[in-house]
Design an enzyme around this catalytic site. Structure first.
Site, PDB file in Angstrom:
ATOM      1  N   ASN A 189       0.808  -1.228   0.000  1.00 34.83           N
ATOM      2  CA  ASN A 189       0.000   0.000   0.000  1.00 34.83           C
ATOM      3  C   ASN A 189       0.842   1.279   0.000  1.00 34.83           C
ATOM      4  OD1 ASN A 189       0.780  -0.140   2.648  1.00 34.83           O
ATOM      5  ND2 ASN A 189      -1.262   0.000   3.511  1.00 34.83           N
ATOM      6  N   GLU A 241       9.268   6.723  15.942  1.00 35.68           N
ATOM      7  CA  GLU A 241       9.631   6.196  14.624  1.00 35.68           C
ATOM      8  C   GLU A 241      10.749   7.012  13.979  1.00 35.68           C
ATOM      9  OE1 GLU A 241       5.872   5.902  12.535  1.00 35.68           O
ATOM     10  OE2 GLU A 241       5.200   4.261  13.835  1.00 35.68           O
TER      11      GLU A 241
HETATM   12  P1  RTP Z   1       0.861   2.182   8.185  1.00 27.90           P
HETATM   13  O1  RTP Z   1       1.049   1.835   9.638  1.00 27.90           O
HETATM   14  O2  RTP Z   1       1.690   1.323   7.257  1.00 27.90           O
HETATM   15  O3  RTP Z   1       0.951   3.614   7.883  1.00 27.90           O
HETATM   16  O4  RTP Z   1      -0.622   1.793   7.785  1.00 27.90           O
HETATM   17  P2  RTP Z   1      -1.931   1.857   8.631  1.00 27.90           P
HETATM   18  O5  RTP Z   1      -1.720   2.584   9.926  1.00 27.90           O
HETATM   19  O6  RTP Z   1      -2.963   2.361   7.686  1.00 27.90           O
HETATM   20  O7  RTP Z   1      -2.186   0.324   8.917  1.00 27.90           O
HETATM   21  P3  RTP Z   1      -1.816  -0.579  10.198  1.00 27.90           P
HETATM   22  O8  RTP Z   1      -3.083  -1.109  10.761  1.00 27.90           O
HETATM   23  O9  RTP Z   1      -0.885   0.155  11.107  1.00 27.90           O
HETATM   24  O10 RTP Z   1      -1.047  -1.784   9.507  1.00 27.90           O
HETATM   25  C1  RTP Z   1       0.304  -1.659   9.156  1.00 27.90           C
HETATM   26  C2  RTP Z   1       0.507  -2.214   7.780  1.00 27.90           C
HETATM   27  O11 RTP Z   1       0.292  -3.616   7.790  1.00 27.90           O
HETATM   28  C3  RTP Z   1      -0.224  -4.030   6.538  1.00 27.90           C
HETATM   29  N1  RTP Z   1      -1.490  -4.707   6.731  1.00 27.90           N
HETATM   30  N2  RTP Z   1      -1.789  -5.818   6.108  1.00 27.90           N
HETATM   31  N3  RTP Z   1      -3.095  -8.146   5.204  1.00 27.90           N
HETATM   32  C4  RTP Z   1      -3.726  -7.336   6.047  1.00 27.90           C
HETATM   33  O12 RTP Z   1      -4.844  -7.543   6.438  1.00 27.90           O
HETATM   34  C5  RTP Z   1      -3.007  -6.151   6.511  1.00 27.90           C
HETATM   35  N4  RTP Z   1      -3.476  -5.268   7.382  1.00 27.90           N
HETATM   36  C6  RTP Z   1      -2.500  -4.346   7.518  1.00 27.90           C
HETATM   37  C7  RTP Z   1      -0.446  -2.803   5.692  1.00 27.90           C
HETATM   38  O13 RTP Z   1       0.648  -2.665   4.790  1.00 27.90           O
HETATM   39  C8  RTP Z   1      -0.437  -1.671   6.711  1.00 27.90           C
HETATM   40  O14 RTP Z   1      -0.012  -0.476   6.124  1.00 27.90           O
END
Ligand code: RTP
Ligand code: MG
Length: 140
Positions: free
Chosen positions: A114, A128
């Site tokens: 993503n 971070e």
């Molecule tokens: P990020 O931390 O990367 O900015 O993204 P985010 O807050 O939108 O999402 P987060 O819930 O913190 O999840 C971190 C990263 O893990 C991957 N992910 N894969 N396969 C899945 O169901 C899944 N869910 C999350 C994503 O790359 C996400 O950015």
């Protein structure tokens, strides 16, 4: 609004497709300034350490392997209310749910691939930033 900092990663799916400039341009057009930037190839130790908060999640192994798979660009972004501003331009984690005009709607391939990471709070931004940068590498 105060000028603050956030931490960003341009992920392997974007570096692989030569989108470092395109993504950075969207960040800059959203009012964020790149005050530190470096291209790195994450070690397993770095990827697991950075995502330790997700270590119990089912996607952790896949996430770590992906983040180690190819180079990334880690950045410190500065601007008014930088954490929220960056989350807004990134769009939802799942690109299928991301709003028009966001980085993930425009460029992301899937919920895993993503395109960008962005800190989710001022407190985590500081943690971070400190994980990847020395103070001397950040030039505001
Ligand atoms: P990020 O931390 O990367 O900015 O993204 P985010 O807050 O939108 O999402 P987060 O819930 O913190 O999840 C971190 C990263 O893990 C991957 N992910 N894969 N396969 C899945 O169901 C899944 N869910 C999350 C994503 O790359 C996400 O950015
Ligand atoms: Mg997150």
């Amino acid at each position: 609004m105060a000028v603050t900092r956030t931490f960003s990663i341009i992920k392997p799916d974007a570096t692989r497709r030569n989108l470092t400039g395109a993504v950075t341009q969207m960040l800059e057009e959203a009012g964020l300034r790149v005050v530190a930037s470096k291209r790195i190839h994450m070690s397993r130790e770095q990827a697991e350490g950075f995502y330790a908060v997700h270590s119990e999640r089912p996607f952790f192994g896949e996430l770590v392997e992906f983040m180690m798979s190819e180079p990334v660009v880690v950045q410190v972004l500065e601007g008014e209310d930088a954490v929220t501003r960056n989350r807004d331009i990134m769009g939802a984690t799942n690109p299928a749910e991301a709003a028009e005009g966001t980085i993930r709607k425009t460029h992301a391939l899937s919920i895993g691939e993503n395109t960008v990471h962005g800190s989710d709070s001022d407190e985590n931004a500081k943690i971070e930033i400190d994980f990847f940068f020395d103070a001397s590498e950040i030039v505001g």
